[in-house]
Design a protein around this motif. Structure first.
Motif, short mmCIF file in Angstrom:
data_model
loop_
_atom_site.label_atom_id
_atom_site.label_comp_id
_atom_site.label_asym_id
_atom_site.label_seq_id
_atom_site.Cartn_x
_atom_site.Cartn_y
_atom_site.Cartn_z
N ARG A 2 -33.46 -42.19 29.41
CA ARG A 2 -33.88 -40.88 30.24
C ARG A 2 -34.43 -39.85 29.48
NH1 ARG A 2 -27.31 -40.56 31.09
NH2 ARG A 2 -27.63 -41.37 28.81
N THR A 58 -36.63 -42.50 33.60
CA THR A 58 -36.51 -41.55 34.49
C THR A 58 -36.81 -39.98 33.70
OG1 THR A 58 -34.01 -41.05 33.90
CG2 THR A 58 -34.70 -42.62 35.67
N GLY A 60 -36.21 -35.82 33.89
CA GLY A 60 -35.64 -34.56 34.54
C GLY A 60 -36.36 -33.52 33.72
N ASP A 88 -42.80 -30.22 40.64
CA ASP A 88 -42.26 -31.50 40.82
C ASP A 88 -43.17 -32.51 41.45
OD1 ASP A 88 -42.07 -30.47 43.33
OD2 ASP A 88 -40.27 -31.47 43.95
N GLU A 98 -41.50 -40.38 40.59
CA GLU A 98 -40.87 -39.21 41.03
C GLU A 98 -40.11 -38.31 39.80
OE1 GLU A 98 -37.12 -38.23 44.05
OE2 GLU A 98 -38.05 -40.21 43.98
N ARG A 100 -37.09 -35.21 38.96
CA ARG A 100 -36.05 -34.22 39.31
C ARG A 100 -36.24 -32.85 38.63
NH1 ARG A 100 -30.69 -37.36 40.87
NH2 ARG A 100 -31.73 -38.44 42.75
N ARG A 291 -30.23 -36.06 32.08
CA ARG A 291 -29.27 -36.31 32.82
C ARG A 291 -29.10 -36.16 34.36
NH1 ARG A 291 -24.76 -38.26 29.98
NH2 ARG A 291 -24.54 -37.57 27.68
N TRP A 293 -30.75 -37.50 36.59
CA TRP A 293 -30.72 -38.79 37.43
C TRP A 293 -29.07 -39.60 37.37
CZ3 TRP A 293 -34.66 -40.46 40.79
CH2 TRP A 293 -35.79 -39.75 40.55
N ASP A 294 -28.32 -38.97 36.50
CA ASP A 294 -27.12 -39.83 36.18
C ASP A 294 -26.32 -39.69 37.62
OD1 ASP A 294 -27.58 -39.89 33.69
OD2 ASP A 294 -26.04 -38.66 32.97
N ALA A 296 -27.55 -40.10 40.79
CA ALA A 296 -28.01 -40.73 41.55
C ALA A 296 -27.51 -41.69 42.55
CB ALA A 296 -29.51 -41.17 41.20
#
Length: 296
Positions: A2, A58, A60, A88, A98, A100, A291, A293-294, A296
């Motif tokens: 991440r 991911t 963020g 974004d 993608e 976040r 975090r 995406w945690d 999701a």
């Protein structure tokens, strides 16, 4: 893996957290003044991190503003080059996936709720008091944004219970008068102590400790204003814990002075809300971005 990015006014930082939350990588670069340069810097940091970790992850991003749920564009960012931009989508196009994006105070709250000073508490209200002033809310492991995307925009609410001398308050960059940011941020504390144009509050606690009356008086006014502002939050949200982050959170007198001052403004017969310092310090924002995406 991440990857979390903290997009600040002067520096942009990336970290990589593995599935256990352990830090695997950290890099910083200066934040460019122009928007294309910002996007390029983020993309370059992600590419560098993936080369060094040997894995794709991911992404963020925490920003000093928020995305409008109506337009998808950045708004209310004190890094003004971001305002009106589709950050974004532009970063997603640059890195091929993608991303976040959320407010940096939301990231602080997310990090501290996960494994920081707010761990084990259901509702965490996290405050940034530094160059700017903001807030974020995490409840049961999820960021509370609200339908307007403005939940936690504490820094741009007016100072409560203003005195006659405080009203209407300094003009804020957002166009309003009396925002908490104009009273509680580092530049606001510096200006209150040393006059218009002063922006660095770093030495004020030491000056007060050395016996300087002007510095001590400025700190006392700041603590009282912070207590009023947090008392309002206790009355509306009643969080389980309030976590302070940002540069001014290192002023240790706040943790002794503010709670009893805050109790005067809490409606009820008890005022038990603990006020604690962010465990991860200035890393909380970037850890929280990783975090995003945690949930999701």
């Amino acid at each position: 893996m991440r990857f979390g990015i903290d997009l600040g006014g002067t520096k942009t930082e990336i970290v990589a957290l593995d599935r256990d939350g352990a830090l695997r990588l950290r890099h910083r670069r200066p934040t460019p003044p122009d928007y294309p340069g910002i996007v390029e810097t983020i993309a370059a940091l992600v590419a560098q991190a993936e080369r060094e970790t040997g894995t794709r992850g991911t992404v963020g991003i925490g920003i000093p503003g928020s995305l409008s749920p109506a337009t998808g564009l950045v708004r209310n960012a004190n890094s003004q080059a971001l305002n009106g931009q589709k950050l974004d989508r532009d970063v997603a196009a640059a890195i091929g996936r993608e991303v976040r994006v959320t407010n940096d105070a939301n990231c602080l709250a997310m990090s501290e709720a996960a494994d920081g000073a707010g761990a084990g508490h259901r509702t965490v209200f996290a405050v940034i008091i530094g160059t700017g002033c903001g807030g974020g809310i995490v409840s049961s492991g999820r960021i509370l944004d609200g339908p307007n995307g403005t939940a936690g925009e504490w820094g741009h609410t007016p100072l409560p219970w203003m005195t006659a001398a405080e009203f209407p308050g300094p003009r804020c960059w957002c166009g309003r008068h009396g925002c908490l940011e104009t009273f509680l941020s580092g530049p606001a504390l510096a200006a209150d102590c040393d006059g218009p144009g002063a922006r660095d509050a770093g030495a004020i606690p030491a000056r007060a400790a050395a016996g300087e009356d002007r510095a001590a008086a400025a700190l006392a006014r700041h603590a009282d204003r912070l207590a009023r502002a947090l008392g309002l939050i206790a009355n509306i949200l009643d969080p389980d814990v309030i976590v302070l982050g940002g540069g001014l959170s290192n002023m240790q007198h706040l943790y002794a002075k503010v709670p009893p001052l805050m109790a005067r403004h809490v409606l009820g017969d008890v005022a038990r809300t603990p006020i604690v310092q962010a465990r991860h310090g200035d890393s909380s924002g970037v850890f929280g971005a990783a975090r995003l995406w945690d949930s999701a």
